[in-house]
Enzyme design. Structure first.
Site, PDB file in Angstrom:
ATOM      1  N   TYR A   1      -5.988 -12.603  -4.343  1.00 31.23           N
ATOM      2  CA  TYR A   1      -5.171 -11.505  -4.658  1.00 31.23           C
ATOM      3  C   TYR A   1      -4.294 -11.164  -3.240  1.00 31.23           C
ATOM      4  O   TYR A   1      -4.340  -9.990  -3.058  1.00 31.23           O
ATOM      5  CB  TYR A   1      -6.037 -10.283  -5.461  1.00 31.23           C
TER       6      TYR A   1
ATOM      7  N   CYS B   1     -10.089  -0.409  -5.344  1.00 33.12           N
ATOM      8  CA  CYS B   1      -9.355   0.782  -5.352  1.00 33.12           C
ATOM      9  C   CYS B   1     -10.150   1.551  -6.720  1.00 33.12           C
ATOM     10  O   CYS B   1      -9.386   2.583  -7.047  1.00 33.12           O
ATOM     11  CB  CYS B   1      -8.113   0.647  -5.500  1.00 33.12           C
TER      12      CYS B   1
ATOM     13  N   ASP C   1      -8.898  -8.720  -2.794  1.00 35.14           N
ATOM     14  CA  ASP C   1      -8.303  -7.157  -2.956  1.00 35.14           C
ATOM     15  C   ASP C   1      -7.775  -7.329  -4.468  1.00 35.14           C
ATOM     16  O   ASP C   1      -6.557  -7.500  -4.868  1.00 35.14           O
ATOM     17  CB  ASP C   1      -7.394  -7.053  -1.942  1.00 35.14           C
TER      18      ASP C   1
ATOM     19  N   GLN D   1       0.844  -1.078  -0.016  1.00 32.90           N
ATOM     20  CA  GLN D   1       0.016   0.010   0.084  1.00 32.90           C
ATOM     21  C   GLN D   1       0.909   1.228  -0.051  1.00 32.90           C
ATOM     22  O   GLN D   1       2.125   1.365   0.832  1.00 32.90           O
ATOM     23  CB  GLN D   1      -0.750  -0.145   1.101  1.00 32.90           C
TER      24      GLN D   1
ATOM     25  N   GLU E   1      -2.211 -15.868  -4.875  1.00 34.71           N
ATOM     26  CA  GLU E   1      -1.415 -14.579  -5.577  1.00 34.71           C
ATOM     27  C   GLU E   1      -0.699 -15.034  -6.693  1.00 34.71           C
ATOM     28  O   GLU E   1       0.071 -16.294  -6.801  1.00 34.71           O
ATOM     29  CB  GLU E   1      -0.615 -13.792  -4.489  1.00 34.71           C
TER      30      GLU E   1
END
Length: 416
Positions: free
Chosen positions: A267, A368, A341, A235, A291
């Site tokens: 993710y 996002c 995510d 992040q 992932e």
């Protein structure tokens, strides 16, 4: 109005997704940056190829909004030629409180238009929350990661807005002080193309053309330390990992959580949200983090070593979920909690459908992009899930970006 046919005076009516604003000219929608609703601006039409909308660039503000302020970054200021305005701070001319209301408007509009929610639903009236240190602050010095570019003359800077043209700059006001001090803004890096400046618990790293002279970096979130690749995903906002971890933990309904179920962190990166579940419900939980980037899952395995039932899988999320669907034993996922995510493009209708077919007890979605979240919300709702809650956070002040955490539960599934 100026004589040139491509110069027009426009009145801005509202905000659109993507950091631009909406005006109309001769009945056609025109998207315009560097302004805000209520203003009248003089603009140059720069793209008139589409029938449905045109694009323009603001040249001059004729009637300013009371929410217009001096730009936080002079390199992006309206006083500069549009071609020479640095990108990355497209809301920097707007008072912070108004920025957050605009972002909330975009999220609300997306949930109604693309998510199918009722405009009167309280779920569509979401306030964009500042981070603890930005509350009442100036929204500066939050970036712990900056990617810059190098032009043919070796000059370092960001790209111009909506361009691949490098703009030399003297400062980086959105970056932390450590990042700003380390960035080689005044160096000539002949032959290079990119510069990444990364701040972590270990200090500051400057990598030219992806060359990092260190091993793993480390980031602390609460009592946990996470390892990751030097240029691996983390992040960007200095408070984001801790804030989102807390938001995800809060979004999970404890009455629906089963520590023995095959819980998923999709993710999952280096395992942040898998660790979040363990920190709330105990290190004896079962959780699999998935992932596609193998180096990230290598770190996730290390970061989650204290969680007895944790495993880190390297795979594309869609392929992993599809494989579960072929197993046949789907009943065991009915008690699972799924955290996902996805990238800015969202999870997508196909993956959402396959995930919903597992019928997990609850899904917590970290987003996002408001439109991607809204589209996936519609897909989840049509697949038997209700949007239970949504929160939004201003993790990118002075830009149009906003982060949201949404919780979904099976329709009609009530637990005491």
């Amino acid at each position: 109005m100026a004589d040139a046919p491509d110069i027009v005076d426009l009145t801005i009516t509202n905000v659109a997704h993507g950091g631009v604003f909406v005006a109309r000219h001769e009945g056609r929608v025109v998207f315009v940056p560097d302004t805000l609703p209520g203003e009248t601006v003089r603009a140059r039409l720069v793209d008139t190829r589409k029938k449905s909308f045109w694009r323009a660039e603001t040249l001059e503000v004729l009637d300013a909004s009371p929410d217009r302020v001096d730009h936080v970054w002079s390199s992006s200021s309206i006083e500069r030629d549009p071609r020479d305005r640095a990108g990355g701070a497209e809301f920097g001319h707007i008072a912070l409180e108004r920025q957050r209301r605009l972002k909330a408007d975009v999220l609300s509009d997306a949930l109604v238009r693309f998510g199918g929610l009722d405009a009167d639903s309280p779920l569509t009236r979401v306030a964009v929350e500042p981070t603890p240190s930005d509350e009442g602050g100036d929204g500066l010095r939050w970036r712990t990661r900056v990617s810059l570019h190098v032009d043919e003359e070796g000059r370092v800077g960001p790209y111009a807005a909506r361009s691949h043209r490098v703009i030399p700059v003297d400062d980086l006001p959105l970056a932390t002080t450590e990042i700003a001090d380390a960035a080689p803004l005044h160096d000539r890096l002949q032959g290079a193309t990119t510069v990444d400046v990364v701040a972590s618990t270990d200090g500051v790293l400057v990598a030219v053309d992806g060359a990092a002279s260190t091993g793993a970096l480390h980031e602390r979130v609460g009592d946990r330390m996470f390892s990751l690749e030097p240029l691996g995903f983390w992040q960007v906002h200095r408070e984001a990992a801790e804030l989102l971890s807390a938001a995800v933990a809060s979004a999970v309904d404890a009455d629906r959580f089963d520590a023995t179920a095959p819980n998923l962190d999709l993710y999952g990166g280096v395992g942040l949200f898998a660790a979040t579940l363990a920190d709330r419900f105990g290190t004896g939980i079962r959780v699999t983090t998935v992932e596609a980037e193998s180096s990230a899952t290598d770190h996730a395995a290390e970061n989650l070593v204290d969680i007895v039932g944790a495993r880190a899988v390297t795979d594309r999320v869609d392929r992993f979920v599809r494989a579960i669907g072929r197993e046949g034993d789907l009943a065991r996922y009915r008690d699972a909690t799924v955290v996902l995510d996805p990238p800015r493009s969202g999870a997508g209708t196909a993956l959402v459908g396959e995930l919903a077919a597992l019928q997990p007890a609850q899904i917590v979605y970290v987003a996002c992009d408001p439109v991607a979240l809204a589209r996936d919300t519609k897909a989840l709702r049509s697949s038997g899930y209700e949007l239970a809650s949504v929160r939004a956070f201003d993790l990118f002040p002075h830009t149009h970006h906003v982060e949201a955490v949404a919780a979904f539960s099976r329709s009609g599934d009530r637990r005491s």
